[in-house]
Motif scaffolding. Structure first.
Motif, PDB file in Angstrom:
ATOM      1  N   ASP A  65       0.814  -1.219   0.000  1.00 25.08           N
ATOM      2  CA  ASP A  65       0.000   0.000   0.000  1.00 25.08           C
ATOM      3  C   ASP A  65       0.847   1.268   0.000  1.00 25.08           C
ATOM      4  N   LYS A  77      -5.315  -7.306  -5.047  1.00 24.49           N
ATOM      5  CA  LYS A  77      -5.562  -7.757  -3.683  1.00 24.49           C
ATOM      6  C   LYS A  77      -4.836  -9.085  -3.470  1.00 24.49           C
ATOM      7  N   PRO A  78      -4.382  -9.346  -2.230  1.00 24.44           N
ATOM      8  CA  PRO A  78      -4.409  -8.447  -1.078  1.00 24.44           C
ATOM      9  C   PRO A  78      -3.342  -7.365  -1.193  1.00 24.44           C
ATOM     10  N   ASP A 132       0.827  -4.188   4.128  1.00 19.57           N
ATOM     11  CA  ASP A 132       1.423  -3.099   4.897  1.00 19.57           C
ATOM     12  C   ASP A 132       2.867  -2.898   4.437  1.00 19.57           C
ATOM     13  N   ARG A 147      -5.945   0.317   2.643  1.00 15.54           N
ATOM     14  CA  ARG A 147      -6.517  -0.810   3.380  1.00 15.54           C
ATOM     15  C   ARG A 147      -7.495  -0.321   4.443  1.00 15.54           C
ATOM     16  N   GLN A 178     -11.648  -0.684   4.750  1.00 14.17           N
ATOM     17  CA  GLN A 178     -12.290  -1.238   5.927  1.00 14.17           C
ATOM     18  C   GLN A 178     -13.387  -0.307   6.463  1.00 14.17           C
TER      19      GLN A 178
END
Length: 305
Positions: free
Chosen positions: A195, A214-215, A218, A298, A302
C-alpha cells in the motif's frame, strides 16, 4: 523494530527515498543510527525525509537524482563517498510502473519505465559494486518484485524490467561467489503488492481508474525486510505470503497459473474498475502527490465496509 547494532554508523544510500519503501527505510535506518544518503527526483520531498531521519537520530544527506541518468548515479556515489568516506549499504529502490494494453501505452513511457526500473538499478549496482570491491565489503540490495519471477498482463514494461532486476542480481551474485569476493553481498527483495504511492505514480492507459491488486499489504513488512537484509544479508526474500504462493505455483503449474492470473487481472482492472482518464503518472516527470510511506487504502476500504 528490533535494534540492529551493526547498522549504527553505517553509510546507507537509498534511491527512491521520497516516498514508499524508500522513505520508510530511510527513517528506520536513521533510527538504527545510520548515515543515510537520500536520492530521488523530488528535492523538496527529500528535504522533508532528511529532517525526519535527523529527528530519528541519524544523519541525512539529500541528493536530487534521476536514477535513469548514468551521470546522476555516478555523482550520487561520489557524493556519498566524499561526504561519508565509504558506502556500506546501497539500496536500489526507485521504481515506476505503466499500466495498460501494450499497444496503448506510448513507447516513450515503456522506455522510461525500463530506464528507471532496470537501468537505474544497473547504474546503482555498478557504482556501488565498484566501491565495495575497493573497500573489501558492502551490501547491495535490489528491490525487484514478485513480478520479477511471475507475470500478469497489462504491466508489460514493468514486468520486463523486474525480470531484468532479478537476472542482474542473480548473475552478479554468481560472480561474487565464483570469485570468492568475501564481504560483498548481493541481495534481492521481491515484494508483492503493498500500500505505497506506487499506484498513485504509475502511468495509466487502461481507460479506468487504477485498481491495486488484492491483497494489499502493509509497507512496513518490506521496510523491515530491507533493514533485516542490510543487517544480516541473504540472497533473496519474497515479501508477502501470496507472492511466495504465486511463485511456487508458477514453477509447478506455469500454464494454469498464467491463465488464472491473467483472468483475475483483466477482471479487476478492466471489468470492475470505474472509468478514468489516461495519465503518464510520474514515469517521465515527478509529481507532487504521493509522498507518504503508506497510502492507507486498506484502512479506507475497511471503513467503507
Amino acid at each position: 523494530m528490533a535494534r540492529h547494532s551493526e547498522l549504527n554508523g553505517k553509510v546507507v544510500v537509498i534511491t527512491g527515498a521520497s516516498s514508499g519503501f524508500g522513505r520508510g527505510a530511510a527513517v528506520e535506518f536513521a533510527n538504527q543510527g545510520a548515515q543515510v544518503v537520500l536520492a530521488a527526483r523530488r528535492g523538496e520531498a527529500l528535504d522533508t525525509v532528511a529532517r525526519e531521519c535527523e529527528a530519528a537520530g541519524g544523519t541525512a544527506i539529500p541528493v536530487s537524482v534521476d536514477v535513469s541518468n548514468e551521470q546522476d548515479m555516478e555523482q550520487l556515489a561520489k557524493t556519498a563517498i566524499s561526504r561519508c568516506g565509504r558506502i556500506d549499504v546501497w539500496l536500489n529502490n526507485a521504481g515506476v510502473g505503466a499500466l495498460g494494453r501494450f499497444e496503448d501505452i506510448p513507447i516513450d513511457v515503456h522506455e522510461q519505465t525500463i530506464k528507471t526500473d532496470l537501468l537505474g538499478t544497473l547504474y546503482g549496482s555498478y557504482f556501488a559494486y565498484r566501491q565495495f570491491l575497493q573497500q573489501g565489503n558492502g551490501t547491495l540490495i535490489n528491490i525487484a518484485s514478485e513480478l520479477g519471477k511471475t507475470s500478469v498482463p497489462y504491466y508489460t514494461s514493468y514486468a520486463a524490467a523486474k525480470h531484468g532486476v532479478v537476472g542482474l542480481s542473480d548473475s552478479l551474485r554468481q560472480e561474487v561467489k565464483q570469485n570468492k569476493v568475501a564481504g560483498v553481498h548481493i541481495c534481492t527483495i521481491l515484494p508483492t503488492a503493498h500500500d505505497t504511492p506506487f499506484f498513485d505514480h504509475a502511468a495509466n492507459y487502461t481507460g479506468h481508474e487504477i485498481a491495486p491488486p488484492k491483497p494489499l499489504h502493509d509497507p512496513q513488512n518490506v521496510i523491515e525486510a530491507i533493514v533485516d537484509v542490510a543487517s544480516d544479508p541473504e540472497d533473496e526474500r519474497i515479501v508477502g505470503g501470496d507472492g511466495v504462493l504465486k511463485v511456487a505455483m508458477a514453477n509447478l503449474m506455469p500454464g494454469t497459473t498464467e491463465k488464472m492470473e491473467a483472468k483475475v487481472m483483466h477482471k479487476t482492472q478492466f471489468e470492475k474498475a470505474p472509468p478514468g482518464p489516461d495519465s503518464p503518472g510520474a514515469v517521465e516527470q515527478p509529481t507532487a502527490r504521493g509522498t507518504a510511506v503508506d497510502m492507507n487504502r486498506r484502512k479506507q476500504k475497511q471503513r467503507k465496509e
